[in-house]
Design a protein around this motif. Structure first.
Motif, PDB file in Angstrom:
ATOM      1  N   ARG A   1      -1.643   0.653  -3.895  1.00  0.00           N
ATOM      2  CA  ARG A   1      -1.203   2.003  -3.516  1.00  0.00           C
ATOM      3  C   ARG A   1       0.142   2.282  -4.181  1.00  0.00           C
ATOM      4  O   ARG A   1       1.092   1.521  -4.008  1.00  0.00           O
ATOM      5  CB  ARG A   1      -1.084   2.151  -1.996  1.00  0.00           C
ATOM      6  N   LEU A   2       0.187   3.396  -4.933  1.00  0.00           N
ATOM      7  CA  LEU A   2       1.383   3.728  -5.694  1.00  0.00           C
ATOM      8  C   LEU A   2       1.784   5.172  -5.418  1.00  0.00           C
ATOM      9  O   LEU A   2       0.930   6.065  -5.360  1.00  0.00           O
ATOM     10  CB  LEU A   2       1.126   3.518  -7.192  1.00  0.00           C
ATOM     11  N   ALA A   3       3.071   5.406  -5.264  1.00  0.00           N
ATOM     12  CA  ALA A   3       3.617   6.759  -5.144  1.00  0.00           C
ATOM     13  C   ALA A   3       4.466   7.044  -6.376  1.00  0.00           C
ATOM     14  O   ALA A   3       5.387   6.281  -6.687  1.00  0.00           O
ATOM     15  CB  ALA A   3       4.457   6.904  -3.882  1.00  0.00           C
ATOM     16  N   ASP A   4       4.139   8.120  -7.087  1.00  0.00           N
ATOM     17  CA  ASP A   4       4.881   8.523  -8.276  1.00  0.00           C
ATOM     18  C   ASP A   4       5.748   9.725  -7.912  1.00  0.00           C
ATOM     19  O   ASP A   4       5.237  10.838  -7.734  1.00  0.00           O
ATOM     20  CB  ASP A   4       3.902   8.869  -9.400  1.00  0.00           C
TER      21      ASP A   4
ATOM     22  N   GLY B   1       4.330   7.578   4.249  1.00  0.00           N
ATOM     23  CA  GLY B   1       3.188   6.755   3.882  1.00  0.00           C
ATOM     24  C   GLY B   1       3.617   5.351   3.530  1.00  0.00           C
ATOM     25  O   GLY B   1       4.814   5.039   3.479  1.00  0.00           O
ATOM     26  N   SER B   2       2.637   4.512   3.287  1.00  0.00           N
ATOM     27  CA  SER B   2       2.869   3.118   2.934  1.00  0.00           C
ATOM     28  C   SER B   2       2.395   2.882   1.511  1.00  0.00           C
ATOM     29  O   SER B   2       1.240   3.167   1.179  1.00  0.00           O
ATOM     30  CB  SER B   2       2.116   2.205   3.908  1.00  0.00           C
ATOM     31  N   PHE B   3       3.278   2.385   0.669  1.00  0.00           N
ATOM     32  CA  PHE B   3       2.969   2.193  -0.742  1.00  0.00           C
ATOM     33  C   PHE B   3       3.416   0.800  -1.183  1.00  0.00           C
ATOM     34  O   PHE B   3       4.453   0.308  -0.759  1.00  0.00           O
ATOM     35  CB  PHE B   3       3.676   3.253  -1.593  1.00  0.00           C
ATOM     36  N   ASP B   4       2.625   0.190  -2.074  1.00  0.00           N
ATOM     37  CA  ASP B   4       2.987  -1.120  -2.613  1.00  0.00           C
ATOM     38  C   ASP B   4       4.000  -0.992  -3.744  1.00  0.00           C
ATOM     39  O   ASP B   4       4.868  -1.848  -3.915  1.00  0.00           O
ATOM     40  CB  ASP B   4       1.734  -1.841  -3.136  1.00  0.00           C
TER      41      ASP B   4
ATOM     42  N   GLY C   1      14.506   8.997  -1.323  1.00  0.00           N
ATOM     43  CA  GLY C   1      13.257   8.274  -1.069  1.00  0.00           C
ATOM     44  C   GLY C   1      13.408   6.860  -0.555  1.00  0.00           C
ATOM     45  O   GLY C   1      12.417   6.130  -0.471  1.00  0.00           O
ATOM     46  N   GLY C   2      14.625   6.475  -0.179  1.00  0.00           N
ATOM     47  CA  GLY C   2      14.846   5.107   0.280  1.00  0.00           C
ATOM     48  C   GLY C   2      14.020   4.737   1.501  1.00  0.00           C
ATOM     49  O   GLY C   2      13.724   3.555   1.718  1.00  0.00           O
ATOM     50  N   HIS C   3      13.632   5.733   2.296  1.00  0.00           N
ATOM     51  CA  HIS C   3      12.838   5.445   3.498  1.00  0.00           C
ATOM     52  C   HIS C   3      11.449   4.900   3.145  1.00  0.00           C
ATOM     53  O   HIS C   3      10.779   4.317   4.007  1.00  0.00           O
ATOM     54  CB  HIS C   3      12.682   6.722   4.340  1.00  0.00           C
ATOM     55  N   LEU C   4      11.023   5.065   1.894  1.00  0.00           N
ATOM     56  CA  LEU C   4       9.714   4.568   1.462  1.00  0.00           C
ATOM     57  C   LEU C   4       9.756   3.100   1.049  1.00  0.00           C
ATOM     58  O   LEU C   4       8.708   2.460   0.925  1.00  0.00           O
ATOM     59  CB  LEU C   4       9.205   5.399   0.281  1.00  0.00           C
ATOM     60  N   LEU C   5      10.959   2.588   0.824  1.00  0.00           N
ATOM     61  CA  LEU C   5      11.110   1.223   0.327  1.00  0.00           C
ATOM     62  C   LEU C   5      11.261   0.260   1.495  1.00  0.00           C
ATOM     63  O   LEU C   5      12.139   0.427   2.352  1.00  0.00           O
ATOM     64  CB  LEU C   5      12.330   1.141  -0.601  1.00  0.00           C
ATOM     65  N   THR C   6      10.401  -0.755   1.532  1.00  0.00           N
ATOM     66  CA  THR C   6      10.445  -1.762   2.580  1.00  0.00           C
ATOM     67  C   THR C   6      10.707  -3.127   1.944  1.00  0.00           C
ATOM     68  O   THR C   6      10.851  -3.245   0.721  1.00  0.00           O
ATOM     69  CB  THR C   6       9.115  -1.809   3.358  1.00  0.00           C
TER      70      THR C   6
END
Length: 217
Positions: A76-79, A136-139, A156-161
């Motif tokens: 799963r990728l977010a661009d 969402g959850s992205f790899d 977009g830091g909230h997307l980084l885990t």
């Protein structure tokens, strides 16, 4: 048309230089060129890219995107700030198992992205919104020429885990941006060689960190 200006030949030579011959078969190469044809068609009435010559588009759009392929993890990728679909659409074409979310707040660009998904039958969707609103959850997260590293992480830091990565494409080595990296992130920067492109390229691989901001060359 000589092999030096033929888009298919430029693509084949570039993929060979990137050692992606087996990863990107003939059928996928044609789909990549079909994407450029669609982009060129839309570009006649919608300003999606300043690059107009088809051979240059292969180098600056396709190869400059596919150079990230070895660094993409998961399915799963977010661009972010996808624009004309770069690097998200070339990555989706090269990796059919990869579900790509193309994120852009511009209405005209979002419409092109949806048209590309429909025409090329991509394993992808469009998120017509600002990066700050994406959930969402992205790899893997990608961003190409979106903003400075601190701004990207602010939006977009909230997307980084701790379980995923962010691939930020840059031109020259971004010394000042790395020095301003917010606390809680770690970054490693690698040079990229894009065949046929006489310009500096780097990818900054960002992860969550427990020890404050740090970066390595």
């Amino acid at each position: 048309m000589s092999s030096q200006t033929n888009p298919a030949s430029i693509l084949a030579a570039g993929l060979h230089a990137l050692e992606l011959d087996d990863t990107v078969p003939a059928a996928t190469r044609q789909r990549l060129l079909d994407y450029l044809a669609l982009l060129d068609q839309w570009n006649q009435h919608t300003n999606l890219t300043a690059v107009r010559e088809r051979g240059a588009m292969v180098t600056r759009h396709l190869l400059d995107s596919l150079v990230l392929l070895p660094h993409v993890r998961g399915t799963r990728l977010a661009d972010l700030g996808s624009g004309a679909g770069l690097p998200g659409i070339p990555l989706a074409l090269a990796r059919p198992d990869l579900h790509v979310t193309l994120v852009d707040s511009n209405g005209k660009k979002a419409r092109f992205l949806q048209a590309a998904i429909d025409t090329l039958k991509l394993n992808a969707d469009v998120a017509h919104l600002r990066v700050e609103a994406l959930r969402g959850s992205f790899d893997t997260i990608t961003a190409r020429a979106l903003a400075s590293l601190p701004d990207m992480l602010r939006w977009g830091g909230h997307l980084l885990t701790r379980d995923n990565i962010w691939l930020a494409q840059k031109g020259r080595y971004p010394d000042a941006e790395l020095a301003a990296l917010p606390a809680g992130y770690a970054a490693a920067t690698l040079p990229l060689h894009v065949p046929g492109l006489d310009a500096a390229r780097h990818v900054v691989i960002i992860r969550r960190s427990d020890t404050g901001s740090r970066h390595a060359p």
